[in-house]
Enzyme design. Structure first.
Site, PDB file in Angstrom:
ATOM      1  N   PHE A  13       4.282   6.974   4.309  1.00 28.07           N
ATOM      2  CA  PHE A  13       2.978   6.951   4.971  1.00 28.07           C
ATOM      3  C   PHE A  13       2.806   5.700   5.835  1.00 28.07           C
ATOM      4  CE2 PHE A  13      -1.650   5.839   4.580  1.00 28.07           C
ATOM      5  CZ  PHE A  13      -2.094   6.776   5.502  1.00 28.07           C
ATOM      6  N   ASP A  50      18.439   6.748  -3.468  1.00 30.90           N
ATOM      7  CA  ASP A  50      17.482   5.987  -4.270  1.00 30.90           C
ATOM      8  C   ASP A  50      17.747   4.496  -4.169  1.00 30.90           C
ATOM      9  OD1 ASP A  50      16.277   8.294  -5.048  1.00 30.90           O
ATOM     10  OD2 ASP A  50      17.219   8.385  -7.025  1.00 30.90           O
ATOM     11  N   TYR A 142       4.420  -0.511 -12.402  1.00 26.96           N
ATOM     12  CA  TYR A 142       4.540  -0.645 -10.953  1.00 26.96           C
ATOM     13  C   TYR A 142       4.112  -2.045 -10.513  1.00 26.96           C
ATOM     14  CZ  TYR A 142       3.450   0.067  -5.981  1.00 26.96           C
ATOM     15  OH  TYR A 142       3.371  -0.041  -4.616  1.00 26.96           O
ATOM     16  N   GLY A 191     -17.754  20.891   0.419  1.00 27.13           N
ATOM     17  CA  GLY A 191     -19.207  20.849   0.352  1.00 27.13           C
ATOM     18  C   GLY A 191     -19.768  20.957  -1.053  1.00 27.13           C
TER      19      GLY A 191
END
Length: 320
Positions: A13, A50, A142, A191
């Site tokens: 991102f 990885d 983390y 909504g």
């Protein structure tokens, strides 16, 4: 002056937005990602599996001036690993420090590390933000792994002379954001009436445009060397204010019911959703005064502009 930059995590991102801006500014970019693909704006793309301490970065680092390390094993709500801390350390500590040491050996001048506010902690009292010189108090694996990486990087900087810059963002949002922010957008879009109309917490967030602007500043600024910086939009919002802002940016009504926060907290915890209660009702603020003073940096976009940009990616570019 243009630089040769190694950008890891270029399809993430933050990485995607950063790659686009660096290319727009004329930098030569070597981009890495898990996928074997050519990325627009990159001079060269390298597939990396990885992240761990065994990767040979020699070819990727040829001729590189600056490394921006955006790749990481990210925080997950539904962790599957038997030993999460060991997995986070393998990627975020071993992988980061191996890359940094090889970068120093290759003559890289500066290493910009995208860390996390989770290094500082999980929660603040309203009006008492985290400060850059506070003692870190990470709680989850983390955050612990990111702190250990920061400590190792700054030690490496002292040992080798390669400059290190650490940036700790809070929640980052923008077009295509995922996770909790995306879930909130979906609720507003539907909504549905939400019992969040009377929440008076304060949370620091950072729009992707503001974060990218600071990271670019950290490429060259001489005072950034071997420092830790916080970043935010410079405007902390309550959950109620954030939901109202999202609804306005979407052009939809916000159907918020003013249920007292204490009642909500009791109900959510009763359902075993303590983490959700903290995210919706708790405060997490950061003080960016050091970033402003040391780097002469001010967020170029308001929170309102960054929220609008989430739903109209062309909006920000014509208002700057």
């Amino acid at each position: 002056m243009s630089k040769r930059i190694l950008l890891t995590g270029a399809t993430g991102f933050v990485g995607k937005a950063l790659l686009a801006e660096l290319a727009r500014q004329g930098h030569a970019i070597v981009a890495t990602s898990r996928q074997a693909q050519q990325l627009a704006g990159a001079e060269r793309c390298i597939q990396m599996d990885d992240l761990d301490g065994d990767i040979d970065w020699q070819q990727a680092l040829l001729g590189i001036d600056v490394v921006i390390h955006a790749a990481a094993r990210v925080h997950e709500l539904h962790e599957q690993a038997a030993d999460p801390l060991a997995e986070f350390r393998r990627a975020n500590v071993d992988g980061t420090l191996s890359l940094a040491r090889q970068a120093a050996e290759a003559g890289v001048c500066r290493f910009v590390f995208i860390s996390s506010i989770k290094v500082s902690g999980e929660q603040t009292c309203p009006g008492t933000p985290f400060r850059a010189d506070d003692v870190p108090r990470p709680i989850d694996p983390y955050g612990i792994s990111k702190l250990e990486a920061e400590v190792g990087l700054l030690a490496l900087a002292a040992e080798t002379g390669m400059e290190v810059v650490v940036v700790r963002p809070p929640l980052v949002y923008g077009p295509g954001v995922k996770g909790n922010f995306a879930s909130m957008i979906k609720l507003v879009e539907k909504g549905l009436p939400l019992p969040l109309g009377a929440i008076h917490n304060k949370r620091s967030l950072v729009g992707i445009g503001n974060l990218i602007d600071l990271l670019v500043r950290c490429l060259n600024h001489p005072a950034a060397a071997n420092q830790v910086f916080f970043v935010s939009d410079g405007q902390d919002l309550s959950t109620t204010e954030l939901l109202l802002g999202v609804a306005e940016a979407m052009g939809k009504p916000a159907r918020l019911i003013p249920v007292p926060a204490g009642m909500l907290q009791f109900g959510v915890k009763l359902l075993g959703k303590k983490a959700m209660a903290q995210r919706l009702l708790g405060s997490l603020q950061v003080d960016i005064s050091k970033t402003r003073e040391v780097l002469g940096w001010t967020p170029p976009y308001t929170a309102k502009e960054e929220l609008r940009h989430c739903f109209d990616p062309s909006y920000r570019s014509i208002t700057r």
